[in-house]
Design an enzyme around this catalytic site. Structure first.
Site, short mmCIF file in Angstrom:
data_model
loop_
_atom_site.label_atom_id
_atom_site.label_comp_id
_atom_site.label_asym_id
_atom_site.label_seq_id
_atom_site.Cartn_x
_atom_site.Cartn_y
_atom_site.Cartn_z
N ASN A 30 0.85 -1.19 0.00
CA ASN A 30 0.00 0.00 0.00
C ASN A 30 0.88 1.24 0.00
O ASN A 30 2.11 1.14 0.11
CB ASN A 30 -0.95 -0.02 1.20
CG ASN A 30 -0.19 -0.02 2.50
OD1 ASN A 30 0.39 0.97 2.90
ND2 ASN A 30 -0.17 -1.18 3.17
N ARG A 31 0.29 2.40 -0.13
CA ARG A 31 1.05 3.62 -0.34
C ARG A 31 1.41 4.36 0.94
O ARG A 31 1.86 5.50 0.88
CB ARG A 31 0.32 4.51 -1.33
CG ARG A 31 0.30 3.90 -2.75
CD ARG A 31 -0.38 4.81 -3.77
NE ARG A 31 -0.03 6.19 -3.55
CZ ARG A 31 -0.92 7.16 -3.30
NH1 ARG A 31 -2.20 6.88 -3.23
NH2 ARG A 31 -0.52 8.40 -3.12
#
Ligand code: C5P
Length: 228
Positions: A30-31
């Site tokens: 994920n970011r």
């Protein structure tokens, strides 16, 4: 000058985002950059706490003055959190943790297939670390969870947060709007903090360091403030 109001306290923070390997060279991730979690660790250390940071794939340097444990996957994060949490007065779970991991991890690079234009991945549920931790916590320990959500509407965001804190069982939930350009990887943040009863206890907006201090004020004041 920062008040040393966390002197003698032990604070555990998770930061970053877990990565779940598909094969030796690929992962599902994920970011989350880890900036808000690192800011929380630095703020707590500046206020005198003994801080342990469990860092999952940070995009920012590890902070100095804090003990750091590096992890990659959700299961590694769980092992580290379980080992460290017992001695913590305050646990802040700022890391973005993968809810699922690949059911199988290939031991060599998954090859492109010539017989099909689609590839299916089977995922398996990860343990909910925050939920387990909240369930088994010592009485005096404060546990803070994060909820990164993409809802645009404030009321919807708040409702989602209320549902989440009642499922997780933590003391506070920091609700954080994230999206393509908000929340993750940016230098500023806007959050709402709710308590276990689902009431709004405060909000914060600004640099991730100022948001970190405000979160510590909110969760610290309730538990340890000498005058209340
Ligand atoms: O359910 P959701 O992922 O939105 O919950 C976010 C909160 O729960 C964060 O504090 C995150 O660190 C924690 N979490 C966890 N274990 C998981 C998923 C999330 O501890 N498997």
């Amino acid at each position: 000058a920062v008040t040393r109001d966390l002197t003698g306290r032990s604070v555990l923070v998770t930061a970053g985002g877990t990565r779940e390997p598909l094969d030796p060279v690929r992962f599902i991730g994920n970011r989350s950059s880890g900036k808000q979690g690192v800011a929380l660790a630095m703020a707590a250390a500046a206020r005198g706490a003994a801080v342990t940071l469990i860092a999952a794939n940070l995009e920012v340097p590890l902070p100095s003055g804090v003990r750091c444990v590096q992890v990659g996957t959700t299961l590694e994060l769980q092992t580290a959190v379980t080992a460290e949490a017992a001695s913590a007065d305050l646990v802040i779970m700022a890391a973005a943790v993968a809810d699922y991991r690949p059911a199988e991890t290939a031991q060599s690079k998954i090859k492109k297939r010539s017989d099909s234009s689609t590839l299916e991945l089977r995922l398996e549920e990860n343990p909910d670390i925050l939920r387990g931790l909240s369930h088994d916590r010592p009485r005096e320990q404060t546990i803070v969870g994060f909820a990164a959500e993409t809802e645009q509407d404030d009321a919807a965001l708040f409702e989602l947060g209320r549902g989440k804190i009642s499922r997780k069982g933590c003391d506070y939930l920091v609700i954080n709007r994230v999206g393509w350009t908000e929340g993750f990887a940016t230098d500023s943040n806007t959050v709402i903090v709710i308590n276990g009863g689902g009431d709004r206890v405060g909000e914060a907006s600004g640099s991730k360091l100022s948001v970190a201090h405000r979160i510590l004020d909110l969760v610290f004041a309730a538990r340890w403030h000498p005058f209340i």
